[in-house]
Scaffold this active site. Sequence first.
Site, PDB file in Angstrom:
ATOM      1  N   HIS A  65      -4.068  -5.920   1.759  1.00  0.00           N
ATOM      2  CA  HIS A  65      -3.976  -4.451   1.762  1.00  0.00           C
ATOM      3  C   HIS A  65      -4.283  -3.840   3.128  1.00  0.00           C
ATOM      4  O   HIS A  65      -5.094  -4.338   3.886  1.00  0.00           O
ATOM      5  CB  HIS A  65      -4.845  -3.830   0.664  1.00  0.00           C
ATOM      6  CG  HIS A  65      -6.320  -4.013   0.801  1.00  0.00           C
ATOM      7  ND1 HIS A  65      -7.126  -3.123   1.486  1.00  0.00           N
ATOM      8  CD2 HIS A  65      -7.161  -4.964   0.319  1.00  0.00           C
ATOM      9  CE1 HIS A  65      -8.387  -3.516   1.409  1.00  0.00           C
ATOM     10  NE2 HIS A  65      -8.436  -4.636   0.714  1.00  0.00           N
ATOM     11  N   ASP A 180     -11.928  -5.783   5.771  1.00  0.00           N
ATOM     12  CA  ASP A 180     -11.418  -5.605   4.411  1.00  0.00           C
ATOM     13  C   ASP A 180     -10.332  -4.525   4.459  1.00  0.00           C
ATOM     14  O   ASP A 180     -10.646  -3.345   4.362  1.00  0.00           O
ATOM     15  CB  ASP A 180     -12.575  -5.200   3.506  1.00  0.00           C
ATOM     16  CG  ASP A 180     -12.204  -5.020   2.061  1.00  0.00           C
ATOM     17  OD1 ASP A 180     -11.085  -5.408   1.682  1.00  0.00           O
ATOM     18  OD2 ASP A 180     -13.019  -4.451   1.305  1.00  0.00           O
ATOM     19  N   GLU A 212      -5.462   0.006  -2.055  1.00  0.00           N
ATOM     20  CA  GLU A 212      -6.202  -0.995  -2.836  1.00  0.00           C
ATOM     21  C   GLU A 212      -7.591  -0.500  -3.177  1.00  0.00           C
ATOM     22  O   GLU A 212      -8.095  -0.731  -4.287  1.00  0.00           O
ATOM     23  CB  GLU A 212      -6.272  -2.309  -2.038  1.00  0.00           C
ATOM     24  CG  GLU A 212      -6.829  -3.485  -2.827  1.00  0.00           C
ATOM     25  CD  GLU A 212      -8.332  -3.694  -2.672  1.00  0.00           C
ATOM     26  OE1 GLU A 212      -8.881  -4.619  -3.291  1.00  0.00           O
ATOM     27  OE2 GLU A 212      -8.972  -2.912  -1.922  1.00  0.00           O
ATOM     28  N   GLU A 213      -8.237   0.170  -2.230  1.00  0.00           N
ATOM     29  CA  GLU A 213      -9.639   0.564  -2.404  1.00  0.00           C
ATOM     30  C   GLU A 213      -9.837   1.657  -3.449  1.00  0.00           C
ATOM     31  O   GLU A 213     -10.965   1.941  -3.836  1.00  0.00           O
ATOM     32  CB  GLU A 213     -10.223   1.030  -1.062  1.00  0.00           C
ATOM     33  CG  GLU A 213     -10.254  -0.033   0.028  1.00  0.00           C
ATOM     34  CD  GLU A 213     -11.250  -1.148  -0.231  1.00  0.00           C
ATOM     35  OE1 GLU A 213     -11.966  -1.085  -1.261  1.00  0.00           O
ATOM     36  OE2 GLU A 213     -11.327  -2.069   0.585  1.00  0.00           O
ATOM     37  N   HIS A 323     -17.584  -2.932   3.603  1.00  0.00           N
ATOM     38  CA  HIS A 323     -17.633  -1.496   3.311  1.00  0.00           C
ATOM     39  C   HIS A 323     -18.716  -0.785   4.132  1.00  0.00           C
ATOM     40  O   HIS A 323     -19.518  -0.015   3.614  1.00  0.00           O
ATOM     41  CB  HIS A 323     -17.837  -1.257   1.809  1.00  0.00           C
ATOM     42  CG  HIS A 323     -16.609  -1.532   1.004  1.00  0.00           C
ATOM     43  ND1 HIS A 323     -16.345  -0.938  -0.204  1.00  0.00           N
ATOM     44  CD2 HIS A 323     -15.551  -2.359   1.236  1.00  0.00           C
ATOM     45  CE1 HIS A 323     -15.183  -1.370  -0.686  1.00  0.00           C
ATOM     46  NE2 HIS A 323     -14.689  -2.248   0.179  1.00  0.00           N
TER      47      HIS A 323
END
Length: 360
Positions: A65, A180, A212-213, A323
């Site tokens: 992603h 990420d 995606e998140e 994150h």
Amino acid sequence: MDNVESLLEELTNAHGPSGFEGPVRAIMQRELSGLCDGLDTDGIGSLIGRLGEDGGSPRVMLAAHMDEVGLMVKLITKEGYVMFLPLGGWLDQALINQRWVIMTRNGPVLGVTGVKTPHVMTAEARGQLFKREQMFIDVGASSKEDAEERLAIRPGDPIAPDSRFTQLNGGALYLGKAWDDRVGLAVIVEVMRRLRESPPPNTLYGVATVQEEVGLRGAHTSSFAVEPDLGINLESGVASDYPGISQEEAQEKVGSGPAIFLHDSSMLPSLKLRDLFVDTARENDIPVQFDVLSGYGEDGAEMQRTHKGAPSINIAVPTRYLHSHNGIISREDFDRTVDLVEAVIRKLDADTVRELKSFD
């Protein structure tokens, strides 16, 4: 700095919160355009590159992603401070006193999350955690009108962490934001680059997904577009090799090779596909790790349950401090992940995929 490190640097430095992945998509379009036989987007912006015959089979979907956790402008106070809404899963304490980039229609605007100075706080208040609702972003505006007119900030503008790539103290570790899942995107590029010269026995789709998140949205739409026979998701893994986290919570270590997820809150992988990855790793002297998580969620879940269903798995590059504004990965882990994914894809002919999909 070699080409791989340059690509990782460019990807991690790019700003692309969920729903606003344009700068990242531009990099991936540039990288994949010369490696694919077809390149297109779905209706919400996921990029789909095809290597092989259009309509060929088996169809193998390799996904990662483009979006990162970020924020969105909620409102501007009369004094010119920006109140925000999170995009993705942030810890409130990770937001305090951090630098940000607001992506306005006129270009980037820098800001910082303000925090009350401890000099005016009571001893009791100093020991309490700040909540997101107490925070704001200071952009140096003198008023709401100044923020709106001079800085061109509007509600709905995306906000990205402001953090730059660096090779950590000359070693094999890379420090940066948004691993990420920019690390997964770089794996796709390098795998496609290798396979372009000697195509695999399948039609391979390299897919860079959006959003995606905030609910695996891009993987949902792109999986319906591709209709994969088999799915391989590439992610940033959850390392547990630093103080304050235990192996009960996660089992990966940075520098110990790619990780295979055996459980997360969104998907149970195909064990046949797991065994293929493990056997291939042993044949190629590639160390692998396993991770069993109670939380997490990733795009492999959408590939797995699209149309009639497809065997799917999540392969990860171990990452510290997910994150947040700064994470750490190992170049060695990255290279081994590319090696492993390439080797597996070369085995995925029609008979092998048919066996992986069989429940006889």
